[in-house]
Design an enzyme around this catalytic site. Sequence first.
Site, short mmCIF file in Angstrom:
data_model
loop_
_atom_site.label_atom_id
_atom_site.label_comp_id
_atom_site.label_asym_id
_atom_site.label_seq_id
_atom_site.Cartn_x
_atom_site.Cartn_y
_atom_site.Cartn_z
N SER A 45 0.83 -1.21 0.00
CA SER A 45 0.00 0.00 0.00
C SER A 45 0.87 1.27 0.00
O SER A 45 0.47 2.29 -0.55
CB SER A 45 -0.95 0.00 1.20
OG SER A 45 -0.25 -0.24 2.38
N HIS A 48 1.61 1.75 -3.59
CA HIS A 48 0.45 2.36 -4.26
C HIS A 48 0.43 3.87 -4.05
O HIS A 48 0.19 4.64 -4.98
CB HIS A 48 -0.86 1.77 -3.73
CG HIS A 48 -1.17 0.42 -4.29
ND1 HIS A 48 -1.83 -0.55 -3.58
CD2 HIS A 48 -0.90 -0.13 -5.50
CE1 HIS A 48 -1.95 -1.64 -4.32
NE2 HIS A 48 -1.40 -1.40 -5.48
N CYS A 95 -12.12 6.99 15.96
CA CYS A 95 -12.86 8.06 16.63
C CYS A 95 -13.39 7.63 18.00
O CYS A 95 -13.64 8.46 18.87
CB CYS A 95 -13.99 8.55 15.73
SG CYS A 95 -15.42 7.45 15.63
N CYS A 109 -13.70 1.71 11.60
CA CYS A 109 -14.18 3.01 12.09
C CYS A 109 -14.59 3.90 10.90
O CYS A 109 -13.89 3.95 9.90
CB CYS A 109 -13.06 3.69 12.89
SG CYS A 109 -13.39 5.42 13.25
ZN LIG Z 1 1.16 -2.79 5.40
ZN LIG Z 2 -15.06 5.20 14.89
#
Ligand SMILES: [Zn+2]
Ligand SMILES: [Zn+2]
Length: 346
Positions: A45, A48, A95, A109
């Site tokens: 990632s 990316h 959060c 989340c």
């Molecule tokens: Zn990773």
């Molecule tokens: Zn959350």
Amino acid sequence: MQRAEKMRQVILKEPKNLEVCERSIPGLSEEEALIRVSYCGICGSDIHSYLGKHPFVKYPVTPGHEFTGTVVDRGARVDESILGRAVCVEPSITCGKCPECLSGKYNICRNLKVLGFQADGAMREYLPVPKDKLHVLPNGVDKLSGALAEPAAVAVHAIERGRVNPDSCVLVIGGGVIGLALTQILRSMNCFVAVVEDSSEKAERALVFGANTSFVFDEIGAKRSNEYLEREPDVIFECVGKNETMEFAIKTAPNGKTIIVVGVFPEPATLSISLVQDHELDILGTLMYTADDFKRALELISSGAIEPRRFITHMFRLESVKEAYETAIDPGGNSLKVLLEIGDGH
Ligand SMILES: [Zn+2]
Ligand SMILES: [Zn+2]
């Protein structure tokens, strides 16, 4: 305590524009601990976002979400006993208020931010971290091995999502770091594991990591699993994130079985949904992990079920971060986990 005021910090200003800058060491809130970073991995990632293909990155950003270090300072509400401890860190900011957070599934989340993507990450010498995201490394897990806890936790969570039973048969599509971490964990559960890769070298590498058998994707095309596997898979993990590998998963899945989507898809996929309906397949997504998955990953490293040093193929100093990325990206290079060595490492 005595320490430098300035630190070196990697900044990805925009796609393909990485720099090592000098920055002030940030102050701490009452609930934070300051980490002197030792090692930080480069993940698919991260590549990316470096290439501008990650859909959810806020540039400029400091990458880095797979890391270990030492706690060198603490806020007023952080227990003193954490000072000097070697730790790894859950790289999420959640959060605590949305329905998913309240139900304990804070990995999904609604306001999730991940270090290295929507908030500054760990490719720097010092990093403040909320105390409840710290995991002290268990005995026998050093900071080099601990840097693999994050990808291992991804695999632990994916196995949980797939409700994989011991002794079952599992097909893993993609033998990169996550696919091979899945392989090692599933083998420790006495599962039969088959890995599919796109080259014979990578297919052979999966055997070194304990896979019972492996195949080259091109050679088996989209055959149903009963045409090339002795045992039909109960669960299939898609760890690549491409249209053709996801379509292969759907076409190869036995009726009534489960496909877990682990790979990150940079582009929309066109899939045979008619087969999903007709074969009554379950397709489940999986994202990151929670604290329990992280703890389990550390246990698996500690017990030797996951062997981090097998994964680490390259190591670079922080100032060579561009070279490290180029090595991780090089399709002919056969790198697996590329690590940055940032601090003293001890
Ligand atoms: Zn990773
Ligand atoms: Zn959350």
